[in-house]
Design a protein around this motif. Structure first.
Motif, PDB file in Angstrom:
ATOM      1  N   SER A  61       0.804  -1.081  -0.156  1.00 11.05           N
ATOM      2  CA  SER A  61       0.117  -0.199  -0.070  1.00 11.05           C
ATOM      3  C   SER A  61       0.838   1.338   0.094  1.00 11.05           C
ATOM      4  O   SER A  61       0.420   2.253  -0.579  1.00 11.05           O
ATOM      5  N   MET A  63       3.932   1.483  -1.139  1.00 11.64           N
ATOM      6  CA  MET A  63       4.351   1.778  -2.510  1.00 11.64           C
ATOM      7  C   MET A  63       3.794   2.144  -3.437  1.00 11.64           C
ATOM      8  O   MET A  63       4.156   3.008  -4.362  1.00 11.64           O
ATOM      9  N   ILE A  64       2.506   1.771  -3.570  1.00 15.22           N
ATOM     10  CA  ILE A  64       1.266   2.154  -4.556  1.00 15.22           C
ATOM     11  C   ILE A  64       1.110   3.872  -4.057  1.00 15.22           C
ATOM     12  O   ILE A  64       1.102   4.484  -5.116  1.00 15.22           O
ATOM     13  N   ASN A  67       4.320   6.101  -4.983  1.00 16.37           N
ATOM     14  CA  ASN A  67       4.937   6.000  -6.357  1.00 16.37           C
ATOM     15  C   ASN A  67       3.696   6.519  -7.425  1.00 16.37           C
ATOM     16  O   ASN A  67       3.863   6.451  -8.631  1.00 16.37           O
ATOM     17  N   GLY A  68       2.540   6.890  -6.851  1.00 11.48           N
ATOM     18  CA  GLY A  68       1.506   7.367  -7.517  1.00 11.48           C
ATOM     19  C   GLY A  68       0.932   6.535  -8.496  1.00 11.48           C
ATOM     20  O   GLY A  68       0.359   6.772  -9.561  1.00 11.48           O
ATOM     21  N   TRP A  69       0.892   5.243  -8.231  1.00  8.77           N
ATOM     22  CA  TRP A  69       0.404   4.142  -9.188  1.00  8.77           C
ATOM     23  C   TRP A  69      -1.062   4.119  -9.347  1.00  8.77           C
ATOM     24  O   TRP A  69      -1.629   3.467 -10.331  1.00  8.77           O
ATOM     25  N   LEU A  70      -1.932   4.808  -8.563  1.00  4.57           N
ATOM     26  CA  LEU A  70      -3.306   4.766  -8.409  1.00  4.57           C
ATOM     27  C   LEU A  70      -3.908   6.178  -9.102  1.00  4.57           C
ATOM     28  O   LEU A  70      -4.476   6.759  -8.379  1.00  4.57           O
ATOM     29  N   LYS A  71      -3.431   6.654 -10.107  1.00  3.78           N
ATOM     30  CA  LYS A  71      -3.972   7.620 -10.722  1.00  3.78           C
ATOM     31  C   LYS A  71      -5.208   7.601 -11.766  1.00  3.78           C
ATOM     32  O   LYS A  71      -5.130   6.661 -12.427  1.00  3.78           O
TER      33      LYS A  71
END
Length: 71
Positions: A61, A63-64, A67-71
């Motif tokens: 969570s 890391m996500i 790194n902004g992986w939930l855009k």
């Protein structure tokens, strides 16, 4: 005075019966203690597993989110 006259024979039987009873009780306590030890080890391993799983989920969570992986 003979042992029969002072009641030692009867007392001896009572003492031996009590020692046998105490030995049986002690053996039962040892069996129950062994069972409890196994139960504690099972619970400890489950706690370690769930703690590790929670740590991995928290790491994923973070890391996500980092790194902004939930855009």
């Amino acid at each position: 005075m003979s042992p029969d006259e002072n009641g030692w024979n009867q007392h001896q039987k009572l003492v031996l019966a009590e020692l046998k009873r105490l030995d049986t009780t002690t053996q039962q306590i040892h069996r129950e203690l062994s069972s409890l030890r196994v139960s504690v080890e099972v619970l400890r391993s489950r706690a370690i597993t769930w703690g590790a799983a929670g740590g991995v989920l928290a790491w994923i969570s973070s890391m996500i989110l980092a790194n902004g992986w939930l855009k």
